[in-house]
Scaffold this motif. Structure first.
Motif, PDB file in Angstrom:
ATOM      1  N   LEU A 309       0.850  -1.195   0.000  1.00 39.76           N
ATOM      2  CA  LEU A 309       0.000   0.000   0.000  1.00 39.76           C
ATOM      3  C   LEU A 309       0.883   1.242   0.000  1.00 39.76           C
ATOM      4  O   LEU A 309       2.072   1.152   0.319  1.00 39.76           O
ATOM      5  CB  LEU A 309      -0.894   0.009   1.247  1.00 39.76           C
ATOM      6  N   PRO A 310       0.319   2.411  -0.346  1.00 38.83           N
ATOM      7  CA  PRO A 310       1.106   3.643  -0.214  1.00 38.83           C
ATOM      8  C   PRO A 310       1.580   3.815   1.221  1.00 38.83           C
ATOM      9  O   PRO A 310       0.901   3.379   2.162  1.00 38.83           O
ATOM     10  CB  PRO A 310       0.106   4.738  -0.596  1.00 38.83           C
ATOM     11  N   PRO A 311       2.738   4.415   1.438  1.00 42.83           N
ATOM     12  CA  PRO A 311       3.252   4.606   2.808  1.00 42.83           C
ATOM     13  C   PRO A 311       2.247   5.347   3.675  1.00 42.83           C
ATOM     14  O   PRO A 311       1.623   6.318   3.233  1.00 42.83           O
ATOM     15  CB  PRO A 311       4.521   5.432   2.600  1.00 42.83           C
ATOM     16  N   ARG A 312       2.059   4.862   4.891  1.00 43.88           N
ATOM     17  CA  ARG A 312       1.161   5.512   5.830  1.00 43.88           C
ATOM     18  C   ARG A 312       1.789   6.786   6.357  1.00 43.88           C
ATOM     19  O   ARG A 312       2.985   6.822   6.660  1.00 43.88           O
ATOM     20  CB  ARG A 312       0.871   4.586   7.014  1.00 43.88           C
ATOM     21  N   PRO A 313       1.006   7.882   6.490  1.00 44.71           N
ATOM     22  CA  PRO A 313       1.547   9.091   7.105  1.00 44.71           C
ATOM     23  C   PRO A 313       1.842   8.862   8.581  1.00 44.71           C
ATOM     24  O   PRO A 313       1.224   8.008   9.234  1.00 44.71           O
ATOM     25  CB  PRO A 313       0.404  10.103   6.928  1.00 44.71           C
ATOM     26  N   VAL A 314       2.784   9.591   9.101  1.00 43.29           N
ATOM     27  CA  VAL A 314       3.108   9.500  10.519  1.00 43.29           C
ATOM     28  C   VAL A 314       1.929  10.041  11.323  1.00 43.29           C
ATOM     29  O   VAL A 314       1.385  11.110  11.023  1.00 43.29           O
ATOM     30  CB  VAL A 314       4.391  10.296  10.848  1.00 43.29           C
ATOM     31  N   VAL A 315       1.506   9.280  12.327  1.00 44.31           N
ATOM     32  CA  VAL A 315       0.393   9.714  13.170  1.00 44.31           C
ATOM     33  C   VAL A 315       0.821  10.949  13.944  1.00 44.31           C
ATOM     34  O   VAL A 315       1.850  10.947  14.628  1.00 44.31           O
ATOM     35  CB  VAL A 315      -0.035   8.602  14.144  1.00 44.31           C
ATOM     36  N   SER A 316       0.032  12.016  13.819  1.00 45.14           N
ATOM     37  CA  SER A 316       0.381  13.267  14.496  1.00 45.14           C
ATOM     38  C   SER A 316      -0.124  13.255  15.925  1.00 45.14           C
ATOM     39  O   SER A 316      -0.886  12.384  16.327  1.00 45.14           O
ATOM     40  CB  SER A 316      -0.242  14.451  13.744  1.00 45.14           C
ATOM     41  N   GLY A 317       0.285  14.237  16.680  1.00 50.85           N
ATOM     42  CA  GLY A 317      -0.168  14.338  18.063  1.00 50.85           C
ATOM     43  C   GLY A 317      -1.479  15.080  18.191  1.00 50.85           C
ATOM     44  O   GLY A 317      -2.006  15.253  19.302  1.00 50.85           O
ATOM     45  N   VAL A 353      -8.197   9.358  19.698  1.00 49.66           N
ATOM     46  CA  VAL A 353      -7.822   9.018  18.327  1.00 49.66           C
ATOM     47  C   VAL A 353      -7.187  10.262  17.719  1.00 49.66           C
ATOM     48  O   VAL A 353      -7.780  11.348  17.763  1.00 49.66           O
ATOM     49  CB  VAL A 353      -9.034   8.575  17.486  1.00 49.66           C
ATOM     50  N   SER A 354      -5.993  10.123  17.164  1.00 43.63           N
ATOM     51  CA  SER A 354      -5.262  11.253  16.603  1.00 43.63           C
ATOM     52  C   SER A 354      -5.361  11.280  15.084  1.00 43.63           C
ATOM     53  O   SER A 354      -5.745  10.284  14.447  1.00 43.63           O
ATOM     54  CB  SER A 354      -3.787  11.184  17.020  1.00 43.63           C
ATOM     55  N   THR A 355      -5.007  12.401  14.497  1.00 41.26           N
ATOM     56  CA  THR A 355      -5.032  12.557  13.047  1.00 41.26           C
ATOM     57  C   THR A 355      -4.198  11.469  12.371  1.00 41.26           C
ATOM     58  O   THR A 355      -3.058  11.223  12.747  1.00 41.26           O
ATOM     59  CB  THR A 355      -4.484  13.933  12.653  1.00 41.26           C
ATOM     60  N   GLY A 356      -4.797  10.807  11.384  1.00 39.59           N
ATOM     61  CA  GLY A 356      -4.093   9.774  10.644  1.00 39.59           C
ATOM     62  C   GLY A 356      -4.013   8.426  11.331  1.00 39.59           C
ATOM     63  O   GLY A 356      -3.451   7.483  10.766  1.00 39.59           O
ATOM     64  N   GLU A 357      -4.570   8.296  12.516  1.00 37.19           N
ATOM     65  CA  GLU A 357      -4.454   7.058  13.274  1.00 37.19           C
ATOM     66  C   GLU A 357      -5.632   6.129  12.995  1.00 37.19           C
ATOM     67  O   GLU A 357      -6.767   6.570  12.809  1.00 37.19           O
ATOM     68  CB  GLU A 357      -4.393   7.357  14.766  1.00 37.19           C
ATOM     69  N   VAL A 358      -5.358   4.828  12.986  1.00 38.97           N
ATOM     70  CA  VAL A 358      -6.408   3.820  12.890  1.00 38.97           C
ATOM     71  C   VAL A 358      -6.440   3.060  14.215  1.00 38.97           C
ATOM     72  O   VAL A 358      -5.478   2.379  14.572  1.00 38.97           O
ATOM     73  CB  VAL A 358      -6.158   2.832  11.732  1.00 38.97           C
ATOM     74  N   VAL A 359      -7.542   3.197  14.924  1.00 37.45           N
ATOM     75  CA  VAL A 359      -7.713   2.534  16.215  1.00 37.45           C
ATOM     76  C   VAL A 359      -8.730   1.418  16.047  1.00 37.45           C
ATOM     77  O   VAL A 359      -9.860   1.653  15.604  1.00 37.45           O
ATOM     78  CB  VAL A 359      -8.182   3.517  17.294  1.00 37.45           C
ATOM     79  N   SER A 514      -4.514   6.613   3.833  1.00 38.13           N
ATOM     80  CA  SER A 514      -3.118   7.017   3.704  1.00 38.13           C
ATOM     81  C   SER A 514      -3.007   8.369   3.002  1.00 38.13           C
ATOM     82  O   SER A 514      -2.193   9.215   3.379  1.00 38.13           O
ATOM     83  CB  SER A 514      -2.332   5.959   2.914  1.00 38.13           C
ATOM     84  N   ARG A 515      -3.825   8.569   1.981  1.00 35.97           N
ATOM     85  CA  ARG A 515      -3.727   9.794   1.185  1.00 35.97           C
ATOM     86  C   ARG A 515      -4.359  10.991   1.889  1.00 35.97           C
ATOM     87  O   ARG A 515      -3.822  12.102   1.842  1.00 35.97           O
ATOM     88  CB  ARG A 515      -4.412   9.554  -0.166  1.00 35.97           C
ATOM     89  N   LEU A 516      -5.482  10.772   2.568  1.00 40.71           N
ATOM     90  CA  LEU A 516      -6.226  11.889   3.152  1.00 40.71           C
ATOM     91  C   LEU A 516      -5.925  12.113   4.626  1.00 40.71           C
ATOM     92  O   LEU A 516      -6.361  13.103   5.203  1.00 40.71           O
ATOM     93  CB  LEU A 516      -7.733  11.645   2.977  1.00 40.71           C
ATOM     94  N   ARG A 517      -5.219  11.158   5.262  1.00 39.88           N
ATOM     95  CA  ARG A 517      -4.851  11.251   6.673  1.00 39.88           C
ATOM     96  C   ARG A 517      -6.087  11.322   7.586  1.00 39.88           C
ATOM     97  O   ARG A 517      -6.050  11.891   8.671  1.00 39.88           O
ATOM     98  CB  ARG A 517      -3.930  12.445   6.945  1.00 39.88           C
TER      99      ARG A 517
END
Length: 577
Positions: A309-317, A353-359, A514-517
């Motif tokens: 898959l496309p690289p996952r963005p780093v989960v932000s705080g 739950v943070s931006t870009g995170e999958v819980v 991944s694309r939209l975070r």
């Protein structure tokens, strides 16, 4: 004497069919929906039918009850049930077969159970119609005992309730109880564990297995869950486009599949090893699979190759969702003695739950997952605690005050069809979440959204009822994305889909996320799927979070006994851990 001994020792097949073909007039261009299928089921044996939707599994199974559907034309070189020629059965004989000799477990319990009848009435009717018991007390005892055998807690209480008062898992178990209450010699289970979590699924598998093993009942299992098939089935038939493309002992077919289609089905199962890859790209290393074989000349176990898959963005705080100590209690009826009691649905539940995170959110039926989701979506008010969305109050304000933020929180349901207005076309459904654009701009945006989820403009004027389950789920995803949300709650979004369609939808969610975070709260009973998609996981039991952490840590090094129980309940070689 030798021949006589052999004839006595071999039990007569419950099902003995050769060359079964089913047509529906001019439907499908006149092509048969089931073509030249042969099937034998002995007492004490489980045979599974697997394959995608439309492969002919359910029609084959329903033919055993003469319920293939209106206009069905059935032919067969041999069609015998328990030694009798079923092609000679009249309507009265078929009525005696159904329930008494062959029990049927359907997939959708809410549709199958009468909303105006209690669970006791549903199960008791089967016993009464079979003429097994007459006394009211005896029938009640059989109902309670059967409900307990399929793992329903507090069976006396549950027997007095109605389908809408039960969770999805409890409804399904009640349906299974109705199918086995009369003690039929053959049970047809059509996707019996689709909506169940791992522990309840294991209970149901155990119940069915015991009937097969200890009571000599035959079981025809229809499932797209290969783990369940691996756990319980003795033999498996793989169906595609109405034909059986591969069959044999289950262990052999699933570990050393010979047909390309079987290999694709197995390769698309999500697990820890598939993390970060496209499930729909899964394929078998044919060079390895078709090599010289082992010392017995058998093909080597398959090796699966997948594209990343496309690289996952780093989960932000940046916290999108903040759930702080929420609780919810209900008053419910007691069982035999009457009166009411307090039921704790949620107790001091907290997480972020943070931006870009999958819980991932897992737990057995009744653990509080759905109640938690309803509170997060603003559909239910917590008794205690608060929910904040994008740093602003959410759970403790009026709906009119939520409207400014409502678009930032979206929902992908398990059954999208029931969430769509039946009068709406696809364009109307997606347009519900598009604001501030002209009619032309709205149409262009909807076409772009459909393209994002793999649908073209030809779907704009389609009604959801004319679409497949996978296509409807894609429309639900497009509707959610139309609002450009910060968080999407995914509630069992693929549990009712076939393996290959599930793979496509999961890949789509992963790519768009991944694309939209966009942050995701992903609720599922499928631990392998959670291991595939989630960064972290919350494990719920009895309304509380009993374990949390990075998904690898929790699934590979579970600290809580309940988490270990969940993981241990995952059947077969496709276990999450």
């Amino acid at each position: 004497m030798s021949k006589a001994a052999i004839s006595i020792s071999i039990p007569q097949p419950l099902v003995d069919i050769e060359g079964l073909t089913v047509h529906f007039g001019h439907a499908d261009g006149g092509r048969p929906v089931v073509e030249d299928v042969s099937l034998i089921i002995h007492p004490g044996e489980c045979v599974a039918l697997v394959g995608e939707s439309g492969s002919g599994k359910s029609v084959t199974a329903r033919t055993l009850l003469n319920l293939a559907g209106n206009g069905a034309r059935i032919t067969a070189r041999r069609f015998r049930l328990a030694g009798e020629d079923a092609m000679r059965f009249d309507a009265a004989r078929w009525r005696r077969v159904r329930g008494r000799e062959i029990g049927l477990v359907m997939q959708d319990a809410l549709v199958s159970l009468d909303p105006l009848r209690s669970i006791a009435q549903e199960v008791g009717e089967v016993v009464t119609n079979a003429g097994l018991l007459r006394g009211r007390r005896e029938i009640e005892e059989r109902v309670i005992d059967t409900l307990a055998r399929v793992g329903i807690p507090d069976p006396e209480i549950r027997s007095r309730q109605y389908a809408h008062e039960l969770s999805g898992g409890l409804r399904q178990r009640a349906l299974i109880a109705a199918a086995i209450a009369a003690g039929p010699r053959l049970v047809i289970a059509d996707e019996p564990t689709t909506a169940l979590d791992a522990t309840v699924q294991k209970q149901v598998i155990d119940v069915l297995s015991r009937r097969v093993r200890d009571e000599g009942v035959g079981l025809l299992l229809i499932s797209h869950d290969l783990a369940v098939v691996a756990e319980i089935a003795d033999r498996v038939h793989v169906m595609r486009a109405g034909k059986v493309v591969e069959s044999g002992p289950t262990a052999e077919v699933l570990s050393r599949p010979r047909h390309v289609y079987t290999r694709q089905l197995i390769a698309a199962v999500p697990s820890a090893t598939s993390r970060g890859t496209r499930l729909s790209s899964a394929r078998v290393d044919f060079e390895a699979a078709s090599g010289s074989g082992d010392e017995d000349g058998q093909p080597q176990p398959i090796r699966i190759i997948r594209d990343p898959l496309p690289p996952r963005p780093v989960v932000s705080g940046e916290v999108v969702l903040d759930v702080a100590s929420i609780g919810k209690r209900y008053r419910r009826r007691k069982g035999v003695g009457g009166g009411r009691e307090t039921f704790v649905a949620l107790d001091d539940v907290s997480f972020t739950v943070s931006t870009g995170e999958v819980v991932g959110l897992v737990g057995e039926s009744g653990s509080g997952k759905s109640t938690c989701a309803k509170i997060i979506l603003g559909l239910l008010k917590p008794d205690t605690g608060t929910v904040r969305l994008l740093g602003k109050p959410w759970s403790d304000i009026r709906e009119s005050e939520r409207r400014a933020l409502r678009s930032k929180l979206q929902y992908i349901p398990q059954d999208p069809l029931s969430s769509f207005d039946p009068r709406y076309r696809v364009s109307d459904i997606v347009a519900e979440n598009v604001w501030g654009l002209s009619r032309k701009q709205t149409l262009e945006h909807i076409v772009w959204l459909l393209d994002q989820v793999g649908l073209d403009s030809g779907f704009l004027d389609r009604y959801p009822r004319t679409m497949s389950g996978g296509q409807r789920q894609r429309v639900a995803i497009a509707r959610a994305l139309a609002a450009e949300p910060a968080l999407i709650v995914c509630d069992e979004p693929v549990s009712a889909l076939d393996i290959s369609i599930q793979a496509q939808v999961i890949d789509l969610i992963g790519e768009l996320q991944s694309r939209l975070r966009t942050a995701l709260l992903f609720i599922s009973h499928d631990l392998g799927l959670i291991h595939h998609v989630a960064d972290s996981v919350l494990v719920m039991k009895d309304g509380r979070i009993v374990e949390r952490g990075p998904v690898d840590d929790v699934f590979f090094h579970a600290a809580h006994d309940y988490t270990r129980t969940l993981l241990a309940a995952v059947p077969g070689p496709f276990a999450a851990s």
